[in-house]
Design an enzyme around this catalytic site. Structure first.
Site: not given
Length: 346
Positions: A149-151, A153-154
């Site tokens: 997911g995007c969150y 990953t970061c």
């Protein structure tokens, strides 16, 4: 040449997959899947592809698709990929799933947080979690990759070295994350209307955002013990980008140089992770349209806490770019292929 098919090509992440793959020297798109736009020209859905792509959108028949391509990208809602995937498909094509269906190894946790019955739990053990910089060897040997997911990953890339080295208290982590509106998807919803988003910032999914167990699971692997966090995402009035600010207590006093050397140990050879110079803090505009993750940190000696700040483009490193990076690893071609776009500025 790698033959690729995309199911869900007309969502935001799907069309970014198209944009990246049409310029990839080792891949070609054979299937533009979109059940919402069957038989409609792809360029009629996204006019930015006018006179670049002439293909029509096709259905989401994964079994037929597996006969025609080498890799299938599923940029689809939760539950879709797990409802269709089977051994026969995986024997014919590699699958990179951009949903959460295979990200969380504990099926009970997945079903609790996503409120869905998992249709293919038998593939959870063999699937690879596609956080490229951390799980490269697992990805290389897998036919099924769960694109993070995007969150997550970061967030995970930001703290992984510190957890791995045991430098922070794993029970003290607070994640404050902010995302642009494209993270909510392309579907028409009242909360996504211009008047609802513009001139506004709001927290959502407080204490129950579905990326929480994914982040905790990956942090737990890094720490070698169970990690529980506070994670609060916010929606902000911009198109794309994620900025995370992570707070954690240091177990012992550390200098800037000591922490910096830890990040260098894990990431000095990584092309898509940029540890910024001292006192330069990440901004979303510096990664827009790119596969880069920008990271930096500050130590608050007064409280003995470390504040880590990171930025990604949620549609690229947080979705399509990382999916292409996973494909490159799976097919054992140069990992940066098709992904060295300079961030768009301003």
């Amino acid at each position: 040449m790698i033959k690729a098919g995309i199911i869900g090509s007309t969502g935001y992440a799907g069309q970014e997959l198209v944009r990246l793959l049409i310029n990839h020297k080792s891949a070609e798109i054979k299937w533009f899947g979109s059940k919402s736009y069957i038989n409609k020209n792809f360029s009629d859905v996204y006019q930015n592809f006018f006179k670049i792509i002439s293909d029509k959108c096709l259905d989401d028949n994964m079994e037929k698709l597996a006969e025609e391509v080498d890799v299938i990208f599923t940029a689809t809602p939760q539950g879709f990929c797990s409802s269709l995937i089977n051994e026969e498909i995986l024997s014919k094509a590699k699958v990179i799933d951009l949903s959460a269906d295979f990200r969380i190894k504990d099926v009970d946790v997945y079903e609790e947080w996503y409120e869905l019955k998992h249709k293919s739990p038998q593939f959870l053990k063999s699937s690879a979690y596609g956080l490229c910089e951390i799980n490269r060897e697992l990805i290389k040997n897998s036919n099924l990759v769960a694109n993070p997911g995007c969150y997550p990953t970061c967030t995970v890339l930001s703290v992984y070295p510190l957890l791995k080295e045991g430098l922070i208290d794993e029970n003290s982590i607070i994640v404050d994350a902010k995302s642009g509106a494209s993270g909510t998807g392309r579907s028409a919803k009242t909360d996504n209307l211009f008047c609802e988003i513009n001139e506004n910032i709001k927290a959502y999914g407080v204490t129950n955002h579905r990326h929480t167990p994914e982040i905790e699971e990956q942090m737990s692997y890094a720490a070698g013990k169970t990690v529980k966090i506070n994670f609060t995402p916010h929606l902000i009035p911009m198109n794309r980008g994620i900025l995370t600010t992570i707070y954690a207590s240091l177990k012992n006093e550390q200098t800037y140089e000591e922490i910096s050397s830890v990040y260098d140990k894990y990431y000095s050879g990584e092309r898509f992770i940029r540890i910024l110079d001292k006192d330069v803090l990440p901004q979303t505009r510096w990664v827009k349209g790119s596969n880069f993750t920008d990271i930096n940190f500050k130590i608050d000696s007064r409280t003995n806490r470390i504040i880590i700040i990171a930025a990604i483009d949620n549609l690229i490193k947080g979705a399509a770019g990382q999916a292409v990076q996973n494909m490159n690893i799976m097919f054992k071609i140069e990992e940066i292929t098709g992904l060295m776009q300079v961030p768009v500025f301003p």
